[in-house]
Each structure stands twice: as structure tokens, then as C-alpha cells.
Design a protein around this motif. Structure first.
Motif, PDB file in Angstrom:
ATOM      1  N   ARG A  83       0.809  -1.208   0.000  1.00 23.88           N
ATOM      2  CA  ARG A  83       0.000   0.000   0.000  1.00 23.88           C
ATOM      3  C   ARG A  83       0.848   1.266   0.000  1.00 23.88           C
ATOM      4  NH1 ARG A  83      -3.008  -0.298   5.048  1.00 23.88           N
ATOM      5  NH2 ARG A  83      -3.671   1.780   4.429  1.00 23.88           N
ATOM      6  N   ILE A  84       1.977   1.230   0.706  1.00 28.95           N
ATOM      7  CA  ILE A  84       2.842   2.412   0.747  1.00 28.95           C
ATOM      8  C   ILE A  84       3.899   2.295  -0.339  1.00 28.95           C
ATOM      9  CG2 ILE A  84       4.533   3.694   2.102  1.00 28.95           C
ATOM     10  CD1 ILE A  84       2.978   2.984   4.599  1.00 28.95           C
ATOM     11  N   GLY A  85       4.758   1.279  -0.236  1.00 26.90           N
ATOM     12  CA  GLY A  85       5.830   1.133  -1.210  1.00 26.90           C
ATOM     13  C   GLY A  85       6.558   2.446  -1.366  1.00 26.90           C
ATOM     14  N   PRO A  86       7.023   2.751  -2.566  1.00 27.13           N
ATOM     15  CA  PRO A  86       7.715   4.027  -2.771  1.00 27.13           C
ATOM     16  C   PRO A  86       6.797   5.159  -3.217  1.00 27.13           C
ATOM     17  CG  PRO A  86       7.960   2.660  -4.700  1.00 27.13           C
ATOM     18  CD  PRO A  86       7.151   1.845  -3.708  1.00 27.13           C
ATOM     19  N   ARG A  87       5.484   4.922  -3.212  1.00 24.17           N
ATOM     20  CA  ARG A  87       4.583   5.936  -3.760  1.00 24.17           C
ATOM     21  C   ARG A  87       4.574   7.217  -2.941  1.00 24.17           C
ATOM     22  NH1 ARG A  87      -0.769   2.426  -4.548  1.00 24.17           N
ATOM     23  NH2 ARG A  87      -0.023   1.644  -2.539  1.00 24.17           N
ATOM     24  N   ASN A  88       4.719   7.090  -1.616  1.00 29.54           N
ATOM     25  CA  ASN A  88       4.754   8.299  -0.794  1.00 29.54           C
ATOM     26  C   ASN A  88       5.956   9.159  -1.155  1.00 29.54           C
ATOM     27  OD1 ASN A  88       2.506   7.322   0.467  1.00 29.54           O
ATOM     28  ND2 ASN A  88       3.494   6.878   2.427  1.00 29.54           N
ATOM     29  N   GLY A  89       7.106   8.524  -1.260  1.00 27.59           N
ATOM     30  CA  GLY A  89       8.309   9.262  -1.617  1.00 27.59           C
ATOM     31  C   GLY A  89       8.186   9.917  -2.977  1.00 27.59           C
ATOM     32  N   ALA A  90       7.560   9.224  -3.911  1.00 30.88           N
ATOM     33  CA  ALA A  90       7.385   9.778  -5.254  1.00 30.88           C
ATOM     34  C   ALA A  90       6.550  11.054  -5.206  1.00 30.88           C
ATOM     35  CB  ALA A  90       6.731   8.745  -6.167  1.00 30.88           C
ATOM     36  N   GLN A  91       5.544  11.082  -4.337  1.00 26.43           N
ATOM     37  CA  GLN A  91       4.734  12.298  -4.195  1.00 26.43           C
ATOM     38  C   GLN A  91       5.558  13.445  -3.623  1.00 26.43           C
ATOM     39  OE1 GLN A  91       0.746  11.769  -2.418  1.00 26.43           O
ATOM     40  NE2 GLN A  91       1.015   9.576  -2.694  1.00 26.43           N
ATOM     41  N   VAL A  92       6.444  13.117  -2.675  1.00 25.01           N
ATOM     42  CA  VAL A  92       7.309  14.143  -2.091  1.00 25.01           C
ATOM     43  C   VAL A  92       8.211  14.746  -3.170  1.00 25.01           C
ATOM     44  CG1 VAL A  92       9.200  14.567  -0.473  1.00 25.01           C
ATOM     45  CG2 VAL A  92       7.288  13.094   0.210  1.00 25.01           C
ATOM     46  N   VAL A  93       8.837  13.878  -3.962  1.00 27.42           N
ATOM     47  CA  VAL A  93       9.746  14.343  -5.008  1.00 27.42           C
ATOM     48  C   VAL A  93       9.002  15.166  -6.047  1.00 27.42           C
ATOM     49  CG1 VAL A  93      11.251  13.612  -6.896  1.00 27.42           C
ATOM     50  CG2 VAL A  93      11.367  12.443  -4.678  1.00 27.42           C
ATOM     51  N   ALA A  94       7.850  14.675  -6.484  1.00 27.75           N
ATOM     52  CA  ALA A  94       7.080  15.390  -7.514  1.00 27.75           C
ATOM     53  C   ALA A  94       6.686  16.781  -7.040  1.00 27.75           C
ATOM     54  CB  ALA A  94       5.844  14.577  -7.895  1.00 27.75           C
ATOM     55  N   LYS A  95       6.274  16.890  -5.791  1.00 33.97           N
ATOM     56  CA  LYS A  95       5.886  18.201  -5.251  1.00 33.97           C
ATOM     57  C   LYS A  95       7.105  19.123  -5.192  1.00 33.97           C
ATOM     58  CE  LYS A  95       3.412  20.349  -1.360  1.00 33.97           C
ATOM     59  NZ  LYS A  95       2.326  20.892  -2.206  1.00 33.97           N
ATOM     60  N   ARG A 125      15.076  16.153 -12.029  1.00 39.11           N
ATOM     61  CA  ARG A 125      13.839  16.131 -12.810  1.00 39.11           C
ATOM     62  C   ARG A 125      14.182  15.859 -14.276  1.00 39.11           C
ATOM     63  NH1 ARG A 125       9.020  20.690 -12.663  1.00 39.11           N
ATOM     64  NH2 ARG A 125       7.799  19.888 -14.422  1.00 39.11           N
ATOM     65  N   PRO A 126      13.515  14.893 -14.891  1.00 34.84           N
ATOM     66  CA  PRO A 126      13.819  14.581 -16.291  1.00 34.84           C
ATOM     67  C   PRO A 126      13.462  15.733 -17.223  1.00 34.84           C
ATOM     68  CG  PRO A 126      12.565  12.813 -15.236  1.00 34.84           C
ATOM     69  CD  PRO A 126      12.508  13.996 -14.329  1.00 34.84           C
ATOM     70  N   ALA A 127      14.208  15.852 -18.288  1.00 30.86           N
ATOM     71  CA  ALA A 127      13.908  16.863 -19.305  1.00 30.86           C
ATOM     72  C   ALA A 127      12.598  16.509 -20.002  1.00 30.86           C
ATOM     73  CB  ALA A 127      15.049  16.933 -20.317  1.00 30.86           C
ATOM     74  N   GLY A 128      11.942  17.517 -20.528  1.00 35.63           N
ATOM     75  CA  GLY A 128      10.707  17.286 -21.273  1.00 35.63           C
ATOM     76  C   GLY A 128       9.486  17.109 -20.400  1.00 35.63           C
ATOM     77  N   THR A 129       9.578  17.516 -19.122  1.00 36.50           N
ATOM     78  CA  THR A 129       8.431  17.342 -18.227  1.00 36.50           C
ATOM     79  C   THR A 129       7.790  18.679 -17.837  1.00 36.50           C
ATOM     80  OG1 THR A 129       9.905  17.324 -16.293  1.00 36.50           O
ATOM     81  CG2 THR A 129       9.354  15.198 -17.283  1.00 36.50           C
ATOM     82  N   GLU A 130       8.140  19.708 -18.560  1.00 31.35           N
ATOM     83  CA  GLU A 130       7.497  20.997 -18.293  1.00 31.35           C
ATOM     84  C   GLU A 130       5.989  20.876 -18.513  1.00 31.35           C
ATOM     85  OE1 GLU A 130       9.898  20.411 -20.420  1.00 31.35           O
ATOM     86  OE2 GLU A 130      11.668  21.342 -19.508  1.00 31.35           O
ATOM     87  N   GLY A 131       5.239  21.391 -17.582  1.00 29.40           N
ATOM     88  CA  GLY A 131       3.784  21.320 -17.702  1.00 29.40           C
ATOM     89  C   GLY A 131       3.183  20.030 -17.180  1.00 29.40           C
ATOM     90  N   PHE A 132       4.010  19.084 -16.740  1.00 29.37           N
ATOM     91  CA  PHE A 132       3.483  17.838 -16.181  1.00 29.37           C
ATOM     92  C   PHE A 132       2.782  18.123 -14.860  1.00 29.37           C
ATOM     93  CE2 PHE A 132       5.623  13.849 -18.037  1.00 29.37           C
ATOM     94  CZ  PHE A 132       5.603  14.377 -19.313  1.00 29.37           C
ATOM     95  N   SER A 133       1.713  17.387 -14.597  1.00 31.38           N
ATOM     96  CA  SER A 133       1.039  17.489 -13.316  1.00 31.38           C
ATOM     97  C   SER A 133       1.870  16.768 -12.256  1.00 31.38           C
ATOM     98  CB  SER A 133      -0.348  16.856 -13.387  1.00 31.38           C
ATOM     99  OG  SER A 133      -0.227  15.446 -13.548  1.00 31.38           O
ATOM    100  N   GLU A 134       1.495  16.988 -11.010  1.00 28.28           N
ATOM    101  CA  GLU A 134       2.206  16.312  -9.932  1.00 28.28           C
ATOM    102  C   GLU A 134       2.081  14.800 -10.053  1.00 28.28           C
ATOM    103  OE1 GLU A 134       1.818  16.505  -5.145  1.00 28.28           O
ATOM    104  OE2 GLU A 134       2.138  18.426  -6.161  1.00 28.28           O
ATOM    105  N   ALA A 135       0.912  14.318 -10.432  1.00 27.43           N
ATOM    106  CA  ALA A 135       0.709  12.879 -10.588  1.00 27.43           C
ATOM    107  C   ALA A 135       1.558  12.320 -11.730  1.00 27.43           C
ATOM    108  CB  ALA A 135      -0.769  12.581 -10.831  1.00 27.43           C
ATOM    109  N   GLN A 136       1.641  13.069 -12.828  1.00 25.15           N
ATOM    110  CA  GLN A 136       2.463  12.623 -13.950  1.00 25.15           C
ATOM    111  C   GLN A 136       3.937  12.578 -13.573  1.00 25.15           C
ATOM    112  OE1 GLN A 136       0.959  15.672 -16.695  1.00 25.15           O
ATOM    113  NE2 GLN A 136       0.252  14.036 -18.074  1.00 25.15           N
ATOM    114  N   LEU A 137       4.384  13.548 -12.795  1.00 26.74           N
ATOM    115  CA  LEU A 137       5.770  13.556 -12.358  1.00 26.74           C
ATOM    116  C   LEU A 137       6.043  12.411 -11.388  1.00 26.74           C
ATOM    117  CD1 LEU A 137       6.367  17.377 -11.793  1.00 26.74           C
ATOM    118  CD2 LEU A 137       7.359  15.948 -13.597  1.00 26.74           C
ATOM    119  N   ALA A 138       5.120  12.165 -10.469  1.00 27.20           N
ATOM    120  CA  ALA A 138       5.305  11.097  -9.488  1.00 27.20           C
ATOM    121  C   ALA A 138       5.466   9.740 -10.168  1.00 27.20           C
ATOM    122  CB  ALA A 138       4.136  11.064  -8.511  1.00 27.20           C
ATOM    123  N   ALA A 139       4.797   9.573 -11.312  1.00 24.19           N
ATOM    124  CA  ALA A 139       4.892   8.299 -12.040  1.00 24.19           C
ATOM    125  C   ALA A 139       6.288   8.069 -12.604  1.00 24.19           C
ATOM    126  CB  ALA A 139       3.861   8.277 -13.170  1.00 24.19           C
TER     127      ALA A 139
END
Length: 223
Positions: A59-71, A183-197
């Protein structure tokens, strides 16, 4: 650097099938044997352990961390807070608890790459990354990450420019680390969810990089 590691954390859970033991190392076998004895004496509930492990692993896995990074990628103010007070910034998103009381964020840059290891056991930031992977707990990783970090990264398929400094951080019971990948190149305009992925568990340990848009394995990308 302090090595007062916390060795009292569960590293596995109850299994009914002995054939799985053939794939376990000596430490895992000892943990399984101890759990069996404690369960038989009524000191622990195997079902409760299974729920705990499933919570952190599935349920947690790395998804929490991914949200932190994306934000942090999207919001400079949050990135600043994360670098000043990672524990507080992470807790503001609801991610806190045991094994994540004292967090430090390590931002990767084009000239510096961070790699996290726990040389004495497997201290790991559970609230943001879930349970540590098997290789993180292995003796070869724990010793080679310090002696040959470039070789370890190469084993994970990561090759960095020769001029990039690699800093190795030894996680302890007092301090846990979260690598903030570039942050990877080409992600301008990505939503937080898209970045977290795009944020992988390994990229937050330092043994990997964030996924680039369009890479195989990226959610929404054809195989």
C-alpha cells in the motif's frame, strides 16, 4: 558518523511454506525461526505481522516518496523546505512515523549524485519508501557501495559522467535519507501525478535515475 543502528525492526513475516527458505540468507532464516518461536508462545500474531508488512510493501511502497519528489520538482518553496527540514516537509504531506522520524533530503544535481546505504544493517525510511529491497540489506551492497560506488551504479545500469561526484551516505537509526533525483527533461507542464509516475524507488535511494517521458516502463507508455 554514528552507527548506533536500530536492530529491533521486523525484517520479514510469517510464511507457511518451508520451500521458500531455500532462497533466504542466514539472517532471514534466523528471523523466520524467531518469529515462529514467538508465534508459538503467543507473543506475536502472525496475521498482524502480515498486515504490517503488506501496508509498507504494497500500500505504501515508494509511492509516498514519489509524491514528495514530484511536489518538490513543481514547487520551489516546498523544495526549499524539504532541504531545510525534510522531516517537517514530509510530515506535512501526512507521511511520518517509525523509521522516518529524522529525515534528510539529498538533491542530485548535474555535478553531484547521492547514494544511500546502511553499512551495518538495513536502516531505511519506511514511511516514504516502504520496506527495503532485498539487495539493500545484502552484505555485498552494504560493503561495495562505500568502496566502489561507481561499480555499484554500473551494476544497476547507471553510468554517470566521470566529473560527477558521487557522495555515499550511511543511513543510521538516528538519520534516514531520501535522494531527490534530477527532474527529467521534457516534463514541463506535467502534473504532480504525472511527475510522481516517473519517480522510482531506486532513484530515491540513488541506485537509479528518474524515468524519462516515453521510456519503456513509464506508466502510459506502450511496451
Amino acid at each position: 558518523m554514528s552507527h548506533d543502528h536500530d536492530h529491533g525492526q521486523p525484517h520479514g513475516h510469517h510464511h507457511d511454506h518451508d520451500d521458500e527458505h531455500s532462497e533466504l540468507g542466514p539472517m532471514e532464516l534466523r528471523v523466520r525461526a524467531l518469529e515462529t518461536v514467538l508465534a508459538e508462545k503467543g507473543y506475536i500474531d502472525p496475521a498482524a505481522l502480515d498486515v504490517l508488512i503488506d501496508t509498507y510493501q504494497t500500500r505504501i511502497g515508494p509511492r509516498n516518496g514519489a509524491q514528495v519528489v514530484a511536489k518538490a520538482w513543481r514547487e520551489p518553496a516546498f523544495m526549499d523546505w524539504l532541504l531545510r527540514d525534510a522531516t517537517g516537509a514530509i510530515a506535512s504531506l501526512g507521511f511520518s512515523g517509525r523509521q522516518g522520524e529524522h529525515m534528510v533530503a539529498l538533491p542530485n544535481t548535474p555535478t553531484q549524485h547521492h547514494l544511500v546505504v546502511c553499512t551495518l544493517c538495513s536502516c531505511y525510511p519506511w514511511p516514504v519508501l516502504g520496506l527495503p529491497p532485498t539487495w539493500y540489506k545484502s552484505a555485498p551492497y552494504r560493503s561495495r557501495a562505500v568502496k566502489d560506488p561507481r561499480g555499484v551504479l554500473a551494476d544497476f545500469g547507471v553510468t554517470l559522467p566521470a566529473e560527477t561526484e558521487i557522495r555515499v551516505w550511511d543511513s543510521t537509526a538516528e538519520v534516514r535519507y531520501l535522494v531527490i533525483p534530477q527532474r527529467p527533461a521534457g516534463t514541463e507542464g506535467f502534473s504532480e501525478a504525472q511527475l510522481a509516475a516517473l519517480v522510482t524507488r531506486d532513484s530515491m535511494i540513488g541506485t537509479g535515475l528518474a524515468l524519462s517521458p516515453g521510456m519503456p516502463g513509464t506508466p502510459g507508455t506502450p511496451p
